[in-house]
Design a protein around this motif. Structure first.
Motif, PDB file in Angstrom:
ATOM      1  N   TYR A 189      62.893  16.389  39.884  1.00  0.00           N
ATOM      2  CA  TYR A 189      63.101  15.385  38.839  1.00  0.00           C
ATOM      3  C   TYR A 189      64.409  15.661  38.124  1.00  0.00           C
ATOM      4  O   TYR A 189      64.731  16.812  37.861  1.00  0.00           O
ATOM      5  CB  TYR A 189      61.992  15.457  37.787  1.00  0.00           C
ATOM      6  N   LEU A 190      65.105  14.607  37.826  1.00  0.00           N
ATOM      7  CA  LEU A 190      66.292  14.755  36.979  1.00  0.00           C
ATOM      8  C   LEU A 190      66.023  13.977  35.697  1.00  0.00           C
ATOM      9  O   LEU A 190      65.779  12.772  35.739  1.00  0.00           O
ATOM     10  CB  LEU A 190      67.516  14.178  37.697  1.00  0.00           C
ATOM     11  N   LEU A 191      65.996  14.679  34.580  1.00  0.00           N
ATOM     12  CA  LEU A 191      65.801  14.006  33.299  1.00  0.00           C
ATOM     13  C   LEU A 191      67.142  13.952  32.587  1.00  0.00           C
ATOM     14  O   LEU A 191      67.764  14.991  32.373  1.00  0.00           O
ATOM     15  CB  LEU A 191      64.799  14.778  32.424  1.00  0.00           C
ATOM     16  N   TYR A 192      67.572  12.785  32.239  1.00  0.00           N
ATOM     17  CA  TYR A 192      68.868  12.706  31.560  1.00  0.00           C
ATOM     18  C   TYR A 192      68.801  11.772  30.366  1.00  0.00           C
ATOM     19  O   TYR A 192      67.960  10.865  30.292  1.00  0.00           O
ATOM     20  CB  TYR A 192      69.965  12.286  32.533  1.00  0.00           C
ATOM     21  N   GLY A 193      69.678  12.010  29.439  1.00  0.00           N
ATOM     22  CA  GLY A 193      69.723  11.190  28.225  1.00  0.00           C
ATOM     23  C   GLY A 193      70.312  11.985  27.083  1.00  0.00           C
ATOM     24  O   GLY A 193      70.481  13.214  27.187  1.00  0.00           O
ATOM     25  N   PRO A 194      70.629  11.305  25.967  1.00  0.00           N
ATOM     26  CA  PRO A 194      71.247  12.006  24.830  1.00  0.00           C
ATOM     27  C   PRO A 194      70.333  13.077  24.234  1.00  0.00           C
ATOM     28  O   PRO A 194      69.130  13.044  24.478  1.00  0.00           O
ATOM     29  CB  PRO A 194      71.475  10.877  23.808  1.00  0.00           C
ATOM     30  N   PRO A 195      70.886  14.006  23.456  1.00  0.00           N
ATOM     31  CA  PRO A 195      70.061  15.043  22.830  1.00  0.00           C
ATOM     32  C   PRO A 195      68.984  14.414  21.937  1.00  0.00           C
ATOM     33  O   PRO A 195      69.245  13.417  21.279  1.00  0.00           O
ATOM     34  CB  PRO A 195      71.053  15.832  21.961  1.00  0.00           C
ATOM     35  N   GLY A 196      67.802  15.016  21.963  1.00  0.00           N
ATOM     36  CA  GLY A 196      66.735  14.556  21.063  1.00  0.00           C
ATOM     37  C   GLY A 196      65.968  13.351  21.557  1.00  0.00           C
ATOM     38  O   GLY A 196      65.312  12.656  20.789  1.00  0.00           O
ATOM     39  N   THR A 197      66.028  13.097  22.877  1.00  0.00           N
ATOM     40  CA  THR A 197      65.296  11.939  23.386  1.00  0.00           C
ATOM     41  C   THR A 197      64.023  12.357  24.119  1.00  0.00           C
ATOM     42  O   THR A 197      63.333  11.508  24.683  1.00  0.00           O
ATOM     43  CB  THR A 197      66.184  11.097  24.331  1.00  0.00           C
ATOM     44  N   CYS A 239      76.014  22.418  31.796  1.00  0.00           N
ATOM     45  CA  CYS A 239      76.632  23.530  31.058  1.00  0.00           C
ATOM     46  C   CYS A 239      76.295  24.874  31.686  1.00  0.00           C
ATOM     47  O   CYS A 239      77.025  25.836  31.525  1.00  0.00           O
ATOM     48  CB  CYS A 239      76.141  23.592  29.630  1.00  0.00           C
ATOM     49  N   SER A 240      75.138  24.969  32.403  1.00  0.00           N
ATOM     50  CA  SER A 240      74.706  26.301  32.828  1.00  0.00           C
ATOM     51  C   SER A 240      75.667  26.937  33.805  1.00  0.00           C
ATOM     52  O   SER A 240      75.819  28.130  33.825  1.00  0.00           O
ATOM     53  CB  SER A 240      73.323  26.310  33.467  1.00  0.00           C
ATOM     54  N   LEU A 241      76.264  26.134  34.631  1.00  0.00           N
ATOM     55  CA  LEU A 241      77.121  26.713  35.659  1.00  0.00           C
ATOM     56  C   LEU A 241      78.241  25.766  35.964  1.00  0.00           C
ATOM     57  O   LEU A 241      78.179  24.602  35.630  1.00  0.00           O
ATOM     58  CB  LEU A 241      76.306  26.860  36.937  1.00  0.00           C
ATOM     59  N   ASP A 242      79.199  26.299  36.724  1.00  0.00           N
ATOM     60  CA  ASP A 242      80.265  25.419  37.151  1.00  0.00           C
ATOM     61  C   ASP A 242      79.838  24.715  38.435  1.00  0.00           C
ATOM     62  O   ASP A 242      80.509  24.769  39.443  1.00  0.00           O
ATOM     63  CB  ASP A 242      81.532  26.250  37.381  1.00  0.00           C
ATOM     64  N   LEU A 243      78.646  24.111  38.358  1.00  0.00           N
ATOM     65  CA  LEU A 243      78.129  23.459  39.556  1.00  0.00           C
ATOM     66  C   LEU A 243      78.702  22.071  39.721  1.00  0.00           C
ATOM     67  O   LEU A 243      78.771  21.523  40.795  1.00  0.00           O
ATOM     68  CB  LEU A 243      76.615  23.295  39.418  1.00  0.00           C
ATOM     69  N   THR A 244      79.100  21.510  38.583  1.00  0.00           N
ATOM     70  CA  THR A 244      79.483  20.114  38.587  1.00  0.00           C
ATOM     71  C   THR A 244      80.853  19.915  39.202  1.00  0.00           C
ATOM     72  O   THR A 244      81.819  20.503  38.755  1.00  0.00           O
ATOM     73  CB  THR A 244      79.501  19.611  37.148  1.00  0.00           C
ATOM     74  N   GLY A 245      80.884  19.117  40.223  1.00  0.00           N
ATOM     75  CA  GLY A 245      82.160  18.798  40.874  1.00  0.00           C
ATOM     76  C   GLY A 245      82.929  20.036  41.280  1.00  0.00           C
ATOM     77  O   GLY A 245      84.149  20.054  41.233  1.00  0.00           O
ATOM     78  N   GLN A 246      82.190  21.072  41.680  1.00  0.00           N
ATOM     79  CA  GLN A 246      82.829  22.349  41.960  1.00  0.00           C
ATOM     80  C   GLN A 246      83.810  22.253  43.133  1.00  0.00           C
ATOM     81  O   GLN A 246      84.842  22.883  43.129  1.00  0.00           O
ATOM     82  CB  GLN A 246      81.767  23.381  42.288  1.00  0.00           C
ATOM     83  N   VAL A 262      74.799  12.723  32.786  1.00  0.00           N
ATOM     84  CA  VAL A 262      74.467  12.573  34.204  1.00  0.00           C
ATOM     85  C   VAL A 262      75.717  12.290  35.042  1.00  0.00           C
ATOM     86  O   VAL A 262      75.810  12.695  36.202  1.00  0.00           O
ATOM     87  CB  VAL A 262      73.383  11.490  34.387  1.00  0.00           C
ATOM     88  N   GLU A 263      76.692  11.629  34.421  1.00  0.00           N
ATOM     89  CA  GLU A 263      77.879  11.232  35.191  1.00  0.00           C
ATOM     90  C   GLU A 263      78.740  12.437  35.551  1.00  0.00           C
ATOM     91  O   GLU A 263      79.585  12.357  36.441  1.00  0.00           O
ATOM     92  CB  GLU A 263      78.684  10.153  34.425  1.00  0.00           C
ATOM     93  N   LEU A 283      74.185  17.129  44.196  1.00  0.00           N
ATOM     94  CA  LEU A 283      73.081  17.789  43.501  1.00  0.00           C
ATOM     95  C   LEU A 283      71.949  16.827  43.182  1.00  0.00           C
ATOM     96  O   LEU A 283      70.792  17.214  43.134  1.00  0.00           O
ATOM     97  CB  LEU A 283      73.626  18.402  42.206  1.00  0.00           C
ATOM     98  N   ILE A 284      72.303  15.577  42.970  1.00  0.00           N
ATOM     99  CA  ILE A 284      71.274  14.657  42.469  1.00  0.00           C
ATOM    100  C   ILE A 284      70.929  13.537  43.447  1.00  0.00           C
ATOM    101  O   ILE A 284      70.223  12.615  43.112  1.00  0.00           O
ATOM    102  CB  ILE A 284      71.711  14.038  41.117  1.00  0.00           C
TER     103      ILE A 284
END
Ligand SMILES: Nc1ncnc2c1ncn2[C@@H]1O[C@H](COP(=O)(O)OP(=O)(O)OP(=O)(O)O)[C@@H](O)[C@H]1O
Ligand SMILES: [Mg+2]
Length: 497
Positions: free
Chosen positions: A232-240, A291-298, A361-362, A368-369
């Protein structure tokens, strides 16, 4: 019989090699002929020692209830809402069991390593195991019937007494410490349920159905030859409500939660070990994956880095700083993570949900997704009226109110997260009644709406200013070009500058 073995051990070195081999074989034959028992050992950490044996755990549970009346020394643990005490045999304790009139001996033992080193952890390196002993004439019934009965009973007890846990991974420097723990846990007692989760009812029901279908689909997954897992990928602004939803999922399915902090994982090998050590009903969550890793667009980044390196002159100081930085950071790679998600590790069976959360998410690498890895993408967004009604019921016990209409209109016009709505609905003192809380929310929504209007106005103003500036620059440019053309025509040359 022990005497024969002892004498043999004492004198065997006095015989020549060949004779010794023969004698050894005969001694074992003699021993097994006269010694009527068979002994089986169950190690707590068999093989490479990273996964706790399920058989060991089941035997532990079995003896917890079965031996409680027989063993003199027991270990106790609290389970299930911190109210039930669960027992197991203490180390180096022996008991007997009976099955269809057959006597069986059980012992819980420990191996203490003979090391010279002094350790901070008193139990470091200790291995535990159970041994079961029975007469060899009962070999078939014990190995084929009794042991299965013990394992089934143990698993049954584990399910009924299951207290769910919230695990967090330890840094690998601590893995060899006390009880060689890769994960630390606390009891999981989060109150969130899908009932209290504020979101559109249809969407919520869809997620619940999806989860329940998954949890009952063991045979289906086996039939199609896929590991029993779902992403599952959960995405959205903080506090949702992303984290709240994970807690609700764990409560719905009765799963443990493994909060995987990727920044503490050194490399892919460590990641594999961690994942293998998860329980069979588990949610593995990686929060804020961006933020956890440099996984994004590595991959794109790697290419850019190469280009930069080619361009850049080698500066030893900068290089040293860069090396230090790389040494510190985690070497878990996108492909490493993807391999596990694709099911290499879940060969060990059991049902597992893998959940990623992100605010952006973008930013995530599409690999990854993509569907198949993250089977379901769930957007958690700003509070709608349906979601507000759930919060009003939870916080104020209200099903309807004459102010609901105003709130409905304002929520359509303004973005406010469920966390902020909830905060405004919560009574701040004993004097505040439901109507006051609703009015507080209305005030907050109106303020947010006004702020959003001012912000939009400001942005509009900046945009208009920028457009005027660009126009002026264009006019200047055209004037310059005209002068240039005129110069060329009149003088046939281009003036410098
Ligand atoms: N959809 C929701 N339903 C009920 N309560 C919610 C919801 N969203 C937020 N809340 C409340 O707001 C608090 C914060 O929500 P939560 O931690 O789940 O947000 P999040 O989406 O995980 O935020 P972040 O992106 O910052 O991690 C929760 O403790 C909960 O009480
Ligand atoms: Mg969160």
């Amino acid at each position: 019989m022990a005497g024969v073995m002892f004498i043999w051990a004492m004198f065997k070195n006095y015989f020549p090699d060949e004779l010794r081999g023969n004698l050894e074989r005969y001694t074992h034959k003699l021993v097994s002929f006269v010694y009527p028992y068979i002994q089986i050992t169950f190690q707590e950490y068999p093989g490479d020692g990273f996964e706790r044996s399920k058989a060991y755990a089941a035997i532990e549970r079995y003896h917890g209830t079965n031996s409680a009346t027989r063993a003199k020394r027991l270990k106790a643990d609290i389970v299930k809402d911190s109210q039930t005490l669960l027992f197991s045999m203490d180390d180096n304790e022996e008991i007997t069991d009976e099955f269809r009139g057959i006597k069986i001996w059980w012992a819980s033992s420990t191996n203490i390593p003979r090391t010279q080193s002094i350790s901070l952890y008193p139990n470091e390196g200790i291995t535990r195991f159970y041994t079961v002993k029975f007469h060899k004439q009962h070999r078939d019934i014990i190995t084929k019937v009794y042991l299965n009965h013990v394992l089934d009973k143990g698993k049954e007890i584990a399910v009924t007494n299951r207290q769910r846990k919230l695990y967090t991974n330890n840094k690998s420097e601590n893995w060899n410490g006390y009880k060689r723990k890769m994960w630390s846990h606390i009891m999981f007692e989060h109150p969130a349920t899908f009932g209290t989760l504020a979101m559109e009812p249809k969407k919520k029901q869809e997620i619940i159905n999806d989860l329940i279908t998954f949890s009952k689909a063991k045979e289906y997954y086996a039939k199609i030859g896929k590991a029993w897992k779902r992403g599952y990928l959960l995405y959205g602004p903080p506090g949702t409500g992303k984290s709240t939803m994970i807690a609700a999922m764990a409560n719905l399915l009765n799963y443990d939660i493994y909060d995987l902090e990727l920044t503490s994982v050194k490399d892919n090998t460590e990641l594999r070990k961690l994942l293998i050590d998860t329980s069979s009903k588990a949610i593995i969550m990686i929060e804020d994956i961006d933020c956890s890793l440099d996984l994004t667009g590595q991959r794109e980044k790697k290419k850019k880095k190469k280009d930069d390196e080619q361009k850049e002159e080698k500066d030893p100081v900068r290089q040293k700083m860069k090396d230090d930085e790389e040494g510190k950071s985690s070497k878990v790679t996108l492909s490493g993570l993807l391999n596990f998600i694709d099911g290499l590790w879940s060969a060990c069976g059991g049902e597992r949900l893998i959940i990623f959360t992100t605010n952006y998410v973008e930013k995530l690498d599409p690999a990854l997704i993509r569907r198949g890895r993250m089977d379901k993408h769930i957007e958690l967004s700003y509070c709608c009226f349906e979601a507000f009604k759930v919060l009003a019921k939870n916080y104020l016990d209200l099903d309807s109110h004459h102010l609901f209409g105003t709130i409905d209109r304002l929520l359509e016009e303004t973005n406010m997260t469920p966390a902020d709505v909830a905060e405004n609905l919560m009574p701040k003192s004993a004097e505040e009644d439901a109507e006051t809380c609703l009015n507080n929310l209305i005030k907050a929504l109106e303020t947010a709406k006004e702020e959003a209007r001012l912000k939009a106005e400001e942005e509009e103003k900046l945009k208009a200013e920028k457009e005027v500036e660009e126009k002026e620059q264009n006019v200047e440019k055209v004037e310059d070009e005209k002068t240039l053309v005129k110069d060329v025509k009149e003088n046939g040359v281009i003036k410098e500058g």
